[in-house]
Design a protein around this motif. Structure first.
Motif, PDB file in Angstrom:
ATOM      1  N   VAL A  85      -6.243  -3.725   3.944  1.00 23.02           N
ATOM      2  CA  VAL A  85      -6.797  -4.738   4.832  1.00 23.02           C
ATOM      3  C   VAL A  85      -8.279  -4.810   4.510  1.00 23.02           C
ATOM      4  O   VAL A  85      -8.991  -3.809   4.612  1.00 23.02           O
ATOM      5  CB  VAL A  85      -6.580  -4.372   6.315  1.00 23.02           C
ATOM      6  CG1 VAL A  85      -7.270  -5.370   7.220  1.00 23.02           C
ATOM      7  CG2 VAL A  85      -5.101  -4.289   6.630  1.00 23.02           C
ATOM      8  N   ASP A  93      -6.461   1.517   5.350  1.00 26.25           N
ATOM      9  CA  ASP A  93      -5.165   1.501   4.677  1.00 26.25           C
ATOM     10  C   ASP A  93      -4.095   2.182   5.512  1.00 26.25           C
ATOM     11  O   ASP A  93      -2.956   1.755   5.521  1.00 26.25           O
ATOM     12  CB  ASP A  93      -5.249   2.170   3.303  1.00 26.25           C
ATOM     13  CG  ASP A  93      -6.025   1.344   2.306  1.00 26.25           C
ATOM     14  OD1 ASP A  93      -6.271   0.165   2.582  1.00 26.25           O
ATOM     15  OD2 ASP A  93      -6.388   1.886   1.255  1.00 26.25           O
ATOM     16  N   SER A 149      -5.592  -9.805   5.325  1.00 23.88           N
ATOM     17  CA  SER A 149      -4.463  -9.063   4.771  1.00 23.88           C
ATOM     18  C   SER A 149      -3.488 -10.065   4.167  1.00 23.88           C
ATOM     19  O   SER A 149      -3.193 -11.097   4.773  1.00 23.88           O
ATOM     20  CB  SER A 149      -3.790  -8.186   5.824  1.00 23.88           C
ATOM     21  OG  SER A 149      -3.363  -8.956   6.920  1.00 23.88           O
ATOM     22  N   CYS A 186      -2.671  -0.208   8.225  1.00 23.73           N
ATOM     23  CA  CYS A 186      -1.764  -1.245   7.746  1.00 23.73           C
ATOM     24  C   CYS A 186      -0.957  -0.700   6.586  1.00 23.73           C
ATOM     25  O   CYS A 186      -1.425  -0.673   5.453  1.00 23.73           O
ATOM     26  CB  CYS A 186      -2.543  -2.490   7.320  1.00 23.73           C
ATOM     27  SG  CYS A 186      -1.490  -3.821   6.739  1.00 23.73           S
ATOM     28  N   THR A 206     -10.874  -9.563   9.412  1.00 23.40           N
ATOM     29  CA  THR A 206      -9.983  -8.811   8.532  1.00 23.40           C
ATOM     30  C   THR A 206      -9.087  -9.785   7.784  1.00 23.40           C
ATOM     31  O   THR A 206      -8.683 -10.812   8.313  1.00 23.40           O
ATOM     32  CB  THR A 206      -9.102  -7.792   9.297  1.00 23.40           C
ATOM     33  OG1 THR A 206      -8.242  -8.491  10.189  1.00 23.40           O
ATOM     34  CG2 THR A 206      -9.936  -6.788  10.043  1.00 23.40           C
TER      35      THR A 206
END
Length: 148
Positions: free
Chosen positions: A28, A20, A136, A23, A134
């Protein structure tokens, strides 16, 4: 580069917090895959996203083949086919940089799009250990062809 040894040293309850901080726009979701495309580690954001969307972490988490999930969905979803192709390239070590795929994943109440980044996971000698995936969420209006 964060190695698997680095991740193993991070206490499980703080791994999501670390991601966290990387990003600032939001969580994420991160999964580490082994050389066969099987999930060997996920962060708390991955599990939370799965649960919040009616999923079963046992079917999309540690021990499952994320590559097989993408392959199964590829029959009807070109984005899944692209993600599967990127994972295979990452597992071969053929990605010079992370592959970025914008994947629509609508919620029942609104459109959603995710940035999916796929990269090779390497050890200190450069040998490919697996792949990192990942996810997001991005604003759908930021996507090419998206609403403005």
């Amino acid at each position: 580069m964060i190695t698997s040894r680095d991740l193993a040293a991070i206490p499980r309850d703080t791994a999501g917090t670390l991601v966290d901080r990387v990003c600032a726009d939001g969580p994420v979701e991160t999964a580490l895959l082994n050389g066969a495309g099987v999930v060997v580690w996920v962060d708390d954001a991955w599990v939370a996203f799965c649960l919040a969307n009616g999923g079963d972490p046992a079917r999309a988490g540690i021990g499952c083949s994320y590559l097989a999930l993408c392959d199964a969905a590829a029959a009807t979803d070109r984005h899944s086919a692209t993600v599967a192709s990127a994972i295979r390239a990452a597992l071969r070590g053929d990605l010079p940089a992370p592959a970025r795929i914008e994947v629509p994943c609508d919620a029942p109440t609104h459109p959603r799009v995710f940035d999916v980044l796929v990269s090779s996971r390497r050890d200190d000698r450069g040998w490919v250990l697996g792949a990192t995936v990942t996810l997001s969420e991005i604003d759908p209006s930021d996507v090419d062809g998206g609403p403005t």
